[in-house]
Design a protein around this motif. Sequence first.
Motif, PDB file in Angstrom:
ATOM      1  N   ALA A 162       1.373  -1.844  -0.286  1.00 18.95           N
ATOM      2  CA  ALA A 162      -0.358  -0.075  -0.140  1.00 18.95           C
ATOM      3  C   ALA A 162       0.899   1.094  -0.225  1.00 18.95           C
ATOM      4  CB  ALA A 162      -0.464   0.407   1.262  1.00 18.95           C
ATOM      5  N   MET A 163       1.661   0.941   0.969  1.00 14.33           N
ATOM      6  CA  MET A 163       2.602   2.291   0.541  1.00 14.33           C
ATOM      7  C   MET A 163       3.444   2.467  -0.314  1.00 14.33           C
ATOM      8  SD  MET A 163       2.518   3.587   3.464  1.00 14.33           S
ATOM      9  CE  MET A 163       3.795   4.978   4.006  1.00 14.33           C
ATOM     10  N   GLY A 164       4.304   1.689  -1.003  1.00 13.16           N
ATOM     11  CA  GLY A 164       4.753   2.010  -2.546  1.00 13.16           C
ATOM     12  C   GLY A 164       3.630   2.233  -3.157  1.00 13.16           C
ATOM     13  N   GLU A 165       1.994   1.631  -3.502  1.00 18.81           N
ATOM     14  CA  GLU A 165       1.544   1.890  -4.563  1.00 18.81           C
ATOM     15  C   GLU A 165       1.138   3.523  -3.889  1.00 18.81           C
ATOM     16  OE1 GLU A 165      -2.129  -0.010  -6.301  1.00 18.81           O
ATOM     17  OE2 GLU A 165       0.425  -0.042  -6.028  1.00 18.81           O
ATOM     18  N   ILE A 166       0.962   4.414  -3.154  1.00 19.29           N
ATOM     19  CA  ILE A 166       1.027   6.183  -2.488  1.00 19.29           C
ATOM     20  C   ILE A 166       1.794   6.382  -2.756  1.00 19.29           C
ATOM     21  CG2 ILE A 166       0.866   7.285  -0.336  1.00 19.29           C
ATOM     22  CD1 ILE A 166      -0.168   5.240   1.100  1.00 19.29           C
TER      23      ILE A 166
END
Lengths: 234, 293
Positions: free
Chosen positions: B199-203
């Motif tokens: 998720a962090m990577g996505e953000i």
Amino acid sequence: MSKTITQDLSFLHLIGGASLPVQLVMLLLLLASLVSWWFIFRKLFTLRQEIKQTDEFESVFWRGSDLNALYQRAASARHVAGSMERIFEAGFREFTKYQSGVDIGPVMDSTRGAMRAVYQREMDRLESHLSFLATVGSVSPYVGLFGTVWGIMNAFRELSNVGQATIAHVAPGIAEALIATAMGLFAAIPAVIAYNRYASDTAQLATRYESFIEEVSNVLQRRVAKPRDMANFS
Amino acid sequence: MVRLPGNKSEPGKLRAAFFALLVHVVFLALLVFGLNWKNEAPEALSVDLWADLPSHPIKPAAPVAKTTSQPKPVKPQPQPQPQQKTQPQPQPVIKAAPPPVRKPEIALKDKTEKPHPEKEVKKPEPVKKEAPKEAPTQKTVEKPVPKEAIKKPEPIKKETPKIEPAKKVEQKDDAQQRAEAHKQAQQQEQQMAAAQARAMGEIEKYKAMIQAKIRSRIIMPPDLPGNPAAEFTVTLLPGGDVLTVILRKSSGYPVFDDAVERAIYLAKPLPLPPDPGLFSAFRNLNLAVYYRE
């Protein structure tokens, strides 16, 4: 949540879940649809038979067969005869009531009048129930619409009691309400189609009968010119 | 004068009534049975539910299973034989709905064979056999049904063995369960961490995309000295629309500030991750735009 909604959306569930006025509307529409289909099939059989009999009688009449024999046949088979045969029968009977030597004007008048009378009666018979089809065709969409409006009104009223409104709260109500419209259309569409079809069929038959009346009176009028033939008739 | 023509009997009144009924029955049957009102909707819903999830949990789960279990490639295929002999307990867990004929067999074996396999197999088991046993169950649960979420099968694994063996062999199973639970907790943590990282990577990825899009819309004022930076707080709406743009820290050059602000409005709709759960990270977005890269 989602599961209950999908279960509720089955067809019979929707009808069962509708409010009482909507259910009454549906029942009314179902009855209207049943009766109109009954009339549709009845008219279908009647008109088909009528057209067949008219075709047959016309071909026999114009083949130049003896009018007296035709009359005998028509009088004996009155209960199964077609409209055109009956018109002919009534006219010929009226014609033979006057013996030779009478002025031709009143004879032809009353002959034509007798044929007209039977013609009117036959047209009345052919057109019976057509008005019902027309009524169902024009009114049942409105009745269905009334059911839908009522159902949607209820759906929204119930929505006002719910704090957080989602589509899931109104969807079943609207779906069940819309079934009423669907039923109205289901009753109306065949009725309208059948009405138009049968109306044009009866109109065609009416034209044929009217011209037949004129032609028969002409043929009979020619007969009067040869009074010797009339001696055979009684 | 004219006698009334006898009332002509109308043809086929009953036949017409029968046809009318037939039409309605056929139509109703078509509505009720022809259209799958019930079946269509749940399918569509289940697709909605699981469309995003499987990509996160399943990938991290697979490597874990692989590292812990060596005999894995062999075990899953001959499942029925080894499990009936050596592991009577986990079987009902693996096959959630076995044919009813099998159940009595298992029950019989439980009674007859219990003493032997328990002593022979279970004693060296608690630590070592743990993994292979765990592995096939995971395999069977996760692989053929990739749509099922991780969270659902796991509580079942924990609870169902608890109930069944509890009556017969309590102590060993207790240890076993504790080990198992520990393992699963670890796994879960790993998966959570992986999902979070993802998720962090996505953000981060989408933040970079937003930056790039805004940058592409800036009409740079020429010849500013140095590398001034303007910082903005942008309030976004779901869907990527820009609600407000607030200048948080001026770059010192109003020309540049204005250019960036215009660019932000021009760049809408801003790219947002398709997962609506991540939107909260974008609602109030802090952007720092530099004059030079």
